[in-house]
Design a protein around this motif. Structure first.
Motif, PDB file in Angstrom:
ATOM      1  N   SER A 219       5.350  -4.625  -5.477  1.00  0.00           N
ATOM      2  CA  SER A 219       4.411  -4.250  -4.414  1.00  0.00           C
ATOM      3  C   SER A 219       4.422  -2.750  -4.180  1.00  0.00           C
ATOM      4  CB  SER A 219       4.772  -4.975  -3.119  1.00  0.00           C
ATOM      5  OG  SER A 219       4.656  -6.374  -3.253  1.00  0.00           O
ATOM      6  N   ALA A 220       5.620  -2.165  -4.094  1.00  0.00           N
ATOM      7  CA  ALA A 220       5.726  -0.727  -3.848  1.00  0.00           C
ATOM      8  C   ALA A 220       5.101   0.070  -4.987  1.00  0.00           C
ATOM      9  CB  ALA A 220       7.191  -0.335  -3.652  1.00  0.00           C
ATOM     10  N   ALA A 223       1.394  -0.098  -4.789  1.00  0.00           N
ATOM     11  CA  ALA A 223       0.913   0.746  -3.697  1.00  0.00           C
ATOM     12  C   ALA A 223       0.846   2.208  -4.116  1.00  0.00           C
ATOM     13  CB  ALA A 223       1.828   0.594  -2.477  1.00  0.00           C
ATOM     14  N   PRO A 228      -2.164   1.591  -1.149  1.00  0.00           N
ATOM     15  CA  PRO A 228      -1.383   0.664  -0.323  1.00  0.00           C
ATOM     16  C   PRO A 228      -1.937  -0.752  -0.254  1.00  0.00           C
ATOM     17  CG  PRO A 228      -1.528   2.795   0.758  1.00  0.00           C
ATOM     18  CD  PRO A 228      -2.428   2.868  -0.454  1.00  0.00           C
ATOM     19  N   GLY A 231      -0.436  -2.959  -2.836  1.00  0.00           N
ATOM     20  CA  GLY A 231       0.950  -3.313  -2.566  1.00  0.00           C
ATOM     21  C   GLY A 231       1.064  -4.368  -1.485  1.00  0.00           C
ATOM     22  N   LEU A 232       0.257  -4.237  -0.459  1.00  0.00           N
ATOM     23  CA  LEU A 232       0.309  -5.179   0.654  1.00  0.00           C
ATOM     24  C   LEU A 232      -0.152  -6.571   0.240  1.00  0.00           C
ATOM     25  CD1 LEU A 232      -1.136  -2.815   3.393  1.00  0.00           C
ATOM     26  CD2 LEU A 232       1.245  -3.559   3.180  1.00  0.00           C
ATOM     27  N   GLN A 256      10.689  -5.820   1.794  1.00  0.00           N
ATOM     28  CA  GLN A 256       9.569  -4.915   1.518  1.00  0.00           C
ATOM     29  C   GLN A 256       9.918  -3.479   1.899  1.00  0.00           C
ATOM     30  OE1 GLN A 256       6.755  -7.152   3.906  1.00  0.00           O
ATOM     31  NE2 GLN A 256       5.525  -7.619   2.100  1.00  0.00           N
ATOM     32  N   GLY A 260      10.521  -0.195  -0.525  1.00  0.00           N
ATOM     33  CA  GLY A 260       9.613   0.918  -0.290  1.00  0.00           C
ATOM     34  C   GLY A 260      10.369   2.197   0.009  1.00  0.00           C
ATOM     35  N   ARG A 290       0.879   8.363  -0.504  1.00  0.00           N
ATOM     36  CA  ARG A 290       0.648   6.922  -0.643  1.00  0.00           C
ATOM     37  C   ARG A 290       1.850   6.136  -0.131  1.00  0.00           C
ATOM     38  NH1 ARG A 290      -2.706   5.577  -6.249  1.00  0.00           N
ATOM     39  NH2 ARG A 290      -4.691   6.454  -5.513  1.00  0.00           N
ATOM     40  N   TYR A 294       1.871   3.412   2.829  1.00  0.00           N
ATOM     41  CA  TYR A 294       2.364   2.060   2.577  1.00  0.00           C
ATOM     42  C   TYR A 294       3.440   1.666   3.593  1.00  0.00           C
ATOM     43  CZ  TYR A 294       4.622  -1.808   0.057  1.00  0.00           C
ATOM     44  OH  TYR A 294       5.162  -3.023  -0.306  1.00  0.00           O
ATOM     45  N   LEU A 298       3.215  -1.280   6.399  1.00  0.00           N
ATOM     46  CA  LEU A 298       4.202  -2.358   6.519  1.00  0.00           C
ATOM     47  C   LEU A 298       4.679  -2.501   7.965  1.00  0.00           C
ATOM     48  CD1 LEU A 298       6.484  -1.863   3.363  1.00  0.00           C
ATOM     49  CD2 LEU A 298       4.883  -3.742   3.780  1.00  0.00           C
TER      50      LEU A 298
END
Length: 303
Positions: A219-220, A223, A228, A231-232, A256, A260, A290, A294, A298
């Motif tokens: 995910s990171a 992103a 982002p 990633g989300l 998460q 990150g 970025r 992100y 989160l």
């Protein structure tokens, strides 16, 4: 090297492979007795200061590739390993070369994300006879690097999240660096949506831990590479593919945020191979921005 080649084979070409951040990678083209060719890949840890960690990483990768040879996960085949540089100039691993290439462009991403999710679910479903070592956290609340201009309140809240003990989890076999740069695709230029995965590489961090951590890592990276929103959304894609994550929102957030924030300590190391692969707009500053967006998103996500 020659003792690991088939009878009559010889090296007829070498090519540096880009994208690695911890080791030098070279493709070796072998000429075969029948006039054909085949490829191998040599991974070498050339930094003398990394000798101890290189030994551990190569042992992990050797064990992982041995396990994966008996599964449907498309991984390189192990040819030979020399973790202590007893026979090579540097700690090294020799493996088969897989078809395909990494794809880091935005085009076709919507089609590739579900493929990444399904592949990660398949990895987490593996049941090794012997568990690999426990995962490494890679960051602490005190080692996080808050970039200039970042949302101070959001980052302070995020850092407080990882000050808490890790939540309980059901252990899974982890790749530990599963992200677009370590996945090979067969892509037809005229049809980016028709991609398929041909290989997953760089198993040097293979370990045992929560599925959430591998998902958080991918995910990171999504992103930072693509924005982002990608990633989300990866956790949802993982669940749609049949994966199971922590039931509690707070537990998911912990993993998460932890991964990150780990990116904050190596933004330049992450961004450099992406630029070398053609994403020249991903300067260190652009990636920092970025990452800030992100982490902030989160912390803004409803629990």
């Amino acid at each position: 090297m020659s003792r690991h080649l088939e009878a009559g084979e010889r090296i007829v070409g070498t090519e540096a492979l880009h994208g690695g951040t911890t080791a030098d990678m070279r493709r070796l083209t072998l000429g075969t007795p029948d006039g054909g060719t085949r490829g191998l890949v040599l991974r070498s840890f050339v930094d003398p200061g990394c000798a101890e960690s290189a030994e551990d990483r190569l042992h992990r990768e050797t064990e992982a590739l041995t396990l994966l040879a008996r599964t449907g996960v498309p991984a390189p085949g192990l040819v030979a390993a020399d973790p202590t540089a007893a026979h090579c100039a540097y700690p090294s691993l020799l493996m088969t070369h897989l078809p395909g290439r990494t794809v880091l462009d935005d085009e076709g991403l919507e089609a590739r994300v579900p493929l990444l999710a399904r592949q990660l679910v398949a990895i987490h479903a593996l049941q090794p006879a012997e568990r690999p070592e426990e995962y490494a956290a890679l960051t602490t609340a005190d080692s996080v690097v808050v970039s200039k201009g970042a949302d101070a309140a959001a980052w302070a809240a995020a850092i407080d999240v990882i000050r808490e003990p890790a939540p309980p989890y059901r252990g899974r076999f982890l790749h530990r660096d599963f992200q677009p740069g370590n996945v090979l695709f067969d892509v037809v230029p005229s049809n980016p949506a028709g991609a398929r995965i041909t290989g997953v590489v760089d198993w040097a961090g293979a370990s045992w831990g929560p599925a959430d951590l591998d998902v958080a890592h991918c995910s990171a990276n999504l992103a930072l590479l693509h924005g982002p929103v990608w990633g989300l959304g990866f956790a949802e894609a993982y669940e749609e593919a049949g994966g199971v994550l922590a039931a509690a929102a707070g537990e998911r957030l912990y993993w998460q945020v932890r991964d990150g924030l780990a990116c904050s300590e190596e933004v330049e190391q992450v961004a450099r191979p992406w630029r070398e692969a053609g994403r020249t707009e991903l300067t260190t500053r652009a990636v920092e921005e970025r990452l800030d967006a992100y982490v902030t998103a989160l912390m803004d996500t409803p629990g």
